[in-house]
Every structure is written in C-alpha cells, then in structure tokens.
Design an enzyme around this catalytic site. Sequence first.
Site, short mmCIF file in Angstrom:
data_model
loop_
_atom_site.label_atom_id
_atom_site.label_comp_id
_atom_site.label_asym_id
_atom_site.label_seq_id
_atom_site.Cartn_x
_atom_site.Cartn_y
_atom_site.Cartn_z
N ASP A 255 -7.35 -4.11 -4.59
CA ASP A 255 -7.06 -2.88 -4.12
C ASP A 255 -5.65 -2.47 -4.61
O ASP A 255 -5.38 -1.46 -4.91
CB ASP A 255 -6.98 -3.18 -2.57
CG ASP A 255 -8.02 -3.73 -1.81
OD1 ASP A 255 -8.33 -4.77 -2.44
OD2 ASP A 255 -8.55 -3.46 -0.83
N ASP B 275 0.73 -1.27 -0.11
CA ASP B 275 -0.11 0.11 -0.02
C ASP B 275 0.67 1.45 -0.05
O ASP B 275 0.30 2.26 0.35
CB ASP B 275 -1.05 0.15 1.23
CG ASP B 275 -2.14 -0.81 0.99
OD1 ASP B 275 -2.54 -0.81 -0.05
OD2 ASP B 275 -2.59 -1.78 1.72
#
Length: 321
Positions: free
Chosen positions: A148, A88
């Site tokens: 994601d 991320d």
Amino acid sequence: SFVDKQLDDAALQYKVLAKKADPNLLPKTYYADRDFLENSKTSWWTSGFYPGTLLYLYENSGDTSLWNEAAKKLDLLTVEKDNKGTHDLGFMLYCSFGNADRLAANPAYKKVMLQGAESLISRFNPTVGCIKSWDHNKDKWQFPVIIDNMMNLEFLNWASRESGDTKYADIAKIHANTTMKHHFRDDYSSYHVIDYDTTTGAVRNKHTAQGFAHESAWSRGQAWGLYGYVLMYRDTKDPVYLAQANHIADYILNHPHLPKDGIPYWDFDADNIPNAKRDASAAAVIASALLELQQYVDAQASTKYMNAAELMLRSLASAAY
C-alpha cells in the site's frame, strides 16, 4: 453522457453524506442496511478521501457547497502534518490538501503538505531502503513494509518539485526500487507485508495481514502496486517503472480468476471462488491506474487497458454494486 451522470449522482450522494457527517470527524463507511454512518478521526488512513472526493466533484460541477464542505474538513486535517506514526500521509494530506492546492493554489496548503512530507520521511530507514509502514505487531515484525505504501510516494515527489529539495523524491525512488526487488513474485503478483531486518536490511518474512494467505494475491494489494508504479513512471519517466506497471496490469487482467465484469474477488486466491466477496475499491483503483497507464503504452496495450477500465467502471456504476 454516462460519465456526467455518474459524477452528478456522486455529487448528490455527497450532499446527503455531508448532512449526516459529524462536524468533528471524517466519514469512513456507510451501512445502508441500518442507515449508519461510521466516522473516523483525522489520524485514520482514509481521512483524506472524503475532502479529496468533494474537491474532485467540485472541480466537475463548480458547486461551491462541495468546496465549502471540503474546506471545513481541511481545517480538521491540518493537525496530521505532524503525525510521524503513519506511512499514509500521502493518502491523508495529498488527496485533500493536494487537490485543494491544485484547484486554488494556497501557501497555507503547501506549508501543511511540506511539513507532512517531512513527517513521512522520518519513517525512512536507509539500511532497509524503505519507509516503515506500521509500528504495531512488534512481536511479529521488525520493520514491516506493505505494498500500500507505494500509493504515498506521489506525495514525496510533489514535495521535491515544490521545495526544490530532491531528498523527498530520492527516498520515493529508493522505496519503489526496494519494493520492486522484494515485494513481487516471478509472475508479478505481490506480497502484502515484507518484514525487514533493521540491522542488515535483509528480508525476514513475506507475509499478509489482509489477504487470504501469505502466498496469495490480495486484490487491493495488486491494485496499490499497479497504481504506485504508474505514478512513479509519471513523476520520473523511468522506463523501469513503466515496465513494472505493465507487468502488474497484465497479471491482473490475464488472471483466470478475474470475473467477467472486471470486479476482482477480494483475493485472487480466495478459497471460496466463485462465491468469494468482491472488492469494489480494488476495481476502482485498478481502473484509475489503467486509464492513466493507457496513455503511456502502444496502441494495442492502450486499447486493452482502456476497455478493461471502462468495463470496471460500468460494472461499479451498475445496480449490482
């Protein structure tokens, strides 16, 4: 105008938030019913969102107090450039340092991001053709990749433009292509987690971790995929990514379970529709993606996407949300 008022209101809200925020942590979630602000460490995946939003609001208003608050949080976040345990880093470093550098170019910001990009590509497995998302649940998955992760590829494309080294963008393309091949069903809905075999690169499992069921369409996952392919098209101009984005957009907007106000249920296949919870974040991500996507398509599709995005934003800005 409507937009100006929303941005002014948001700036005021963030000034209230700044007063409540822990100086050594990042705001994560606010619970209005008990006036409680939950914070996170810099290693949490949303740590770049607070400074990133402050910077957008500063850009609109010119209010230096917003910039100053963001700058304090950038100091905290610098440590994450060396974090090789997460996929991320785009969320964490590009939302924050990326916007800061865009508004006030700074070699120190660039250095943090380039080191972060190096950390991110350490998670790439060429046999699988993807960046590994999670290191946990080793009993269940060998090499889990979540939809994601499409959101973090923009960061790698920037790193190649900035450094002149194509390796970052090459990995972003390979990841996007592998994801297109395995994450999507025939109707262009996506799985949440694809688990790969590290020896052969074959798919082991098609699962969900946050959706209703393995075969359901978790709304935020559909949003991540849409946005991810829009930005891959922006950065590469490869028509394959534009076609993928259009297919995902049409899946979402034509879905019989998309509510009239445009804010999706948390999962398109939740078992308690129409009483299922809504996902405001999914709507915000979808609206943002559609506002960009409408620039790249024909007039008819452009109008459809623009109207859908405006409906979502007006709903999100209403008292109901």
